[in-house]
Design a protein around this motif. Structure first.
Motif, PDB file in Angstrom:
ATOM      1  N   GLU A 393      -7.111  18.018   4.998  1.00  0.00           N
ATOM      2  CA  GLU A 393      -6.713  16.631   5.211  1.00  0.00           C
ATOM      3  C   GLU A 393      -5.258  16.404   4.804  1.00  0.00           C
ATOM      4  O   GLU A 393      -4.640  15.426   5.229  1.00  0.00           O
ATOM      5  N   VAL A 394      -4.728  17.259   3.960  1.00  0.00           N
ATOM      6  CA  VAL A 394      -3.346  17.154   3.494  1.00  0.00           C
ATOM      7  C   VAL A 394      -2.663  18.491   3.729  1.00  0.00           C
ATOM      8  O   VAL A 394      -3.187  19.538   3.338  1.00  0.00           O
ATOM      9  N   THR A 395      -1.511  18.471   4.386  1.00  0.00           N
ATOM     10  CA  THR A 395      -0.780  19.703   4.663  1.00  0.00           C
ATOM     11  C   THR A 395       0.376  19.910   3.689  1.00  0.00           C
ATOM     12  O   THR A 395       0.820  21.038   3.498  1.00  0.00           O
ATOM     13  N   SER A 396       0.858  18.839   3.066  1.00  0.00           N
ATOM     14  CA  SER A 396       1.963  18.934   2.110  1.00  0.00           C
ATOM     15  C   SER A 396       1.540  18.253   0.810  1.00  0.00           C
ATOM     16  O   SER A 396       1.823  17.066   0.608  1.00  0.00           O
ATOM     17  N   PRO A 397       0.859  18.977  -0.080  1.00  0.00           N
ATOM     18  CA  PRO A 397       0.397  18.357  -1.331  1.00  0.00           C
ATOM     19  C   PRO A 397       1.513  17.741  -2.153  1.00  0.00           C
ATOM     20  O   PRO A 397       1.352  16.664  -2.732  1.00  0.00           O
ATOM     21  N   GLY A 398       2.671  18.416  -2.225  1.00  0.00           N
ATOM     22  CA  GLY A 398       3.779  17.871  -2.988  1.00  0.00           C
ATOM     23  C   GLY A 398       4.257  16.543  -2.429  1.00  0.00           C
ATOM     24  O   GLY A 398       4.493  15.586  -3.170  1.00  0.00           O
ATOM     25  N   GLY A 399       4.396  16.474  -1.117  1.00  0.00           N
ATOM     26  CA  GLY A 399       4.804  15.231  -0.476  1.00  0.00           C
ATOM     27  C   GLY A 399       3.768  14.138  -0.645  1.00  0.00           C
ATOM     28  O   GLY A 399       4.105  12.959  -0.808  1.00  0.00           O
ATOM     29  N   TYR A 400       2.489  14.532  -0.602  1.00  0.00           N
ATOM     30  CA  TYR A 400       1.412  13.561  -0.767  1.00  0.00           C
ATOM     31  C   TYR A 400       1.453  12.957  -2.172  1.00  0.00           C
ATOM     32  O   TYR A 400       1.275  11.743  -2.352  1.00  0.00           O
ATOM     33  N   LEU A 401       1.692  13.810  -3.194  1.00  0.00           N
ATOM     34  CA  LEU A 401       1.768  13.321  -4.566  1.00  0.00           C
ATOM     35  C   LEU A 401       2.975  12.407  -4.748  1.00  0.00           C
ATOM     36  O   LEU A 401       2.876  11.358  -5.410  1.00  0.00           O
ATOM     37  N   ARG A 402       4.104  12.768  -4.160  1.00  0.00           N
ATOM     38  CA  ARG A 402       5.279  11.899  -4.250  1.00  0.00           C
ATOM     39  C   ARG A 402       5.023  10.554  -3.581  1.00  0.00           C
ATOM     40  O   ARG A 402       5.497   9.515  -4.053  1.00  0.00           O
ATOM     41  N   GLY A 403       4.257  10.585  -2.477  1.00  0.00           N
ATOM     42  CA  GLY A 403       3.899   9.326  -1.823  1.00  0.00           C
ATOM     43  C   GLY A 403       3.048   8.448  -2.726  1.00  0.00           C
ATOM     44  O   GLY A 403       3.194   7.218  -2.750  1.00  0.00           O
ATOM     45  N   MET A 404       2.136   9.059  -3.481  1.00  0.00           N
ATOM     46  CA  MET A 404       1.317   8.302  -4.437  1.00  0.00           C
ATOM     47  C   MET A 404       2.194   7.643  -5.503  1.00  0.00           C
ATOM     48  O   MET A 404       1.975   6.486  -5.871  1.00  0.00           O
ATOM     49  N   VAL A 405       3.164   8.404  -5.992  1.00  0.00           N
ATOM     50  CA  VAL A 405       4.057   7.866  -7.023  1.00  0.00           C
ATOM     51  C   VAL A 405       4.845   6.684  -6.471  1.00  0.00           C
ATOM     52  O   VAL A 405       5.019   5.662  -7.156  1.00  0.00           O
ATOM     53  N   GLU A 406       5.326   6.796  -5.240  1.00  0.00           N
ATOM     54  CA  GLU A 406       6.073   5.699  -4.633  1.00  0.00           C
ATOM     55  C   GLU A 406       5.196   4.461  -4.460  1.00  0.00           C
ATOM     56  O   GLU A 406       5.640   3.338  -4.710  1.00  0.00           O
ATOM     57  N   LYS A 407       3.942   4.669  -4.045  1.00  0.00           N
ATOM     58  CA  LYS A 407       3.026   3.538  -3.900  1.00  0.00           C
ATOM     59  C   LYS A 407       2.746   2.894  -5.257  1.00  0.00           C
ATOM     60  O   LYS A 407       2.624   1.670  -5.362  1.00  0.00           O
ATOM     61  N   ALA A 408       2.624   3.729  -6.280  1.00  0.00           N
ATOM     62  CA  ALA A 408       2.379   3.193  -7.620  1.00  0.00           C
ATOM     63  C   ALA A 408       3.540   2.320  -8.064  1.00  0.00           C
ATOM     64  O   ALA A 408       3.339   1.258  -8.671  1.00  0.00           O
TER      65      ALA A 408
END
Length: 428
Positions: A393-408
């Motif tokens: 479901e996720v191809t770029s875990p690092g990018g996904y985590l950074r997206g979470m931080v931005e949403k936070a």
């Protein structure tokens, strides 16, 4: 074979003519036929320059040329085609022949070998000689089926590669730990076997069958390593003696294998309970508040507080450890592989830090996530990302985590919805 002009007949020309006759009986939109071919072009051996010429041919035709009972024939001059493509005359002839050999176009030659054509007032071709694109219409459905097969194969390959990456990194971590701690065992032989498997990793594109075969070998090696580690654990835990003065067992050797001390159990725990959670620990009472709103209300314990669950009074939500582990079965299994069950948030954070490099998240991204989200919410996020990456479901875990931080940072991160959504999906 019927010969309509000056060209020397060959088996390839005969097949192209048969495909043209089949394509004449179909109504295939031009864009659909060209797209179907482009999607499989590399697989059937076509080059970019071949497709450039095919696109040029397609642009010369009109939509009504692709209707049932008609043939999309191109009678553009060599000068026009050379101008549109930038090819020399010899290159133009070579690429046209490649398209014929690939079964995408046919030659419809006039008696004198000239290309020409006429349309009526409605734009329909009355008579024409040149390059016939009807074979492309005949093969459009075949190419669509082939593309679906290629997509499925790519997904299988991507899944196998992800699983190989995780198992490979897990094996490396276990071997390095065993060697650093000087644990006795056949680590030299196991390390050599690991290196042999690494040497077998393909550098180019290969089929899913080969990848899954490699995955099976990596998994078998991991099982051997786990067995070797378990054997050493059993050897260390065996020599316990009775204390003759107070009748209690000595914990000298057990403590050596348990960095947490004698208060807690060793890492290798009983496997009867799927998601054990210590509900009354102070760490559980500090369950991760994953709603990163600045004015979120403090959590209050529910009537079932003895199970480690908490809830908000009005808005927002607080995750308990059991929900995280149950919603992320892949992460839960990995935690067992890395030393036992996760019983509190500190252990969850420890395992999250260990799987972080397995999914390719950088140390910097992990540090930023812990700083912005807090250690507990960051660990829960890593558990979620690990399962999403494993499931494709996720191809770029690092990018996904950074997206979470931005949403936070914007107050838009609601991790609890993701966990409860996964649980709902499992129950459906």
């Amino acid at each position: 074979m019927k010969h309509t002009g000056w060209r020397k007949p060959t088996p390839g020309l005969s097949i192209a003519e048969q495909l043209a006759q089949a394509g004449e009986q179909l109504a295939i939109p031009k864009n659909k036929a060209l797209l179907a071919c482009k999607r499989v072009a590399a697989h059937i051996g076509l080059k970019a320059s071949d497709m450039m010429l095919l696109d040029t041919f397609g642009a010369f035709t009109q939509s009504q040329d692709w209707e049932e009972g008609r043939r999309p024939i191109v009678w553009a001059s060599n000068a026009y085609l050379m101008e549109q493509t930038g090819f020399s005359l010899s290159a133009l002839k070579r690429h046209a022949r490649r398209l014929v050999d690939a079964g995408l176009i046919a030659f419809k030659d006039s008696p004198n070998g000239k290309r020409w054509g006429h349309r009526d007032a409605e734009g329909h071709i009355i008579e024409a000689y040149g390059y016939d694109l009807a074979p492309l219409a005949a093969r459009a459905e075949e190419f669509e089926v082939l593309f679906a097969h290629l997509q499925a194969e790519r997904q299988l390959c991507a899944r196998a590669k992800r699983q190989i990456t995780i198992v490979r990194r897990t094996i490396r971590a276990k071997l390095e730990t065993a060697l650093e701690q000087a644990v006795s065992g056949p680590w030299t032989a196991l390390s050599a076997a690991f290196q042999a498997l690494l040497d077998r990793l393909p550098r180019g594109s290969v089929g899913s069958d080969r990848l899954f075969d490699l995955l099976q070998h990596f998994t078998a090696l991991k099982v051997k390593i786990d067995a070797a580690l378990m054997e050493q654990d059993e050897v260390v835990e065996m020599p316990v003696e009775n204390d003759t003065e107070n009748g209690e067992l000595s914990t000298k050797y057990i403590q050596e294998m348990n960095p947490k001390g004698s208060v807690n159990e060793p890492h290798i725990l009983n496997t009867n309970q799927p998601y054990p959670v210590i509900s009354n620990s102070s760490e559980n009472e500090e369950a991760a508040d994953v709603v990163t709103k600045p004015n979120a209300e403090a959590p209050v314990e529910t009537e079932q507080g003895n199970r480690g669950t908490t809830a908000k009074k009005k808005r927002g939500a607080v995750l308990d450890l059991g929900t995280v582990m149950q919603a992320c079965p892949g992460f839960t299994q990995m935690s067992r592989d890395l030393g036992g069950y996760v019983e509190n948030w500190s252990e969850l954070h420890r395992v999250a830090a260990q799987v972080r490099p397995m999914v390719g998240v950088s140390e910097h991204a992990w540090a930023v996530a812990q700083d912005r989200l807090g250690p507990q919410a960051a660990a829960a996020a890593m558990a979620l990302i690990f399962d999403k990456f494993s499931d494709g479901e996720v191809t770029s875990p690092g990018g996904y985590l950074r997206g979470m931080v931005e949403k936070a940072g914007a107050g838009e991160l609601h991790l609890e919805r993701s966990f409860y959504g996964r649980l709902s999906g499992m129950a459906a």
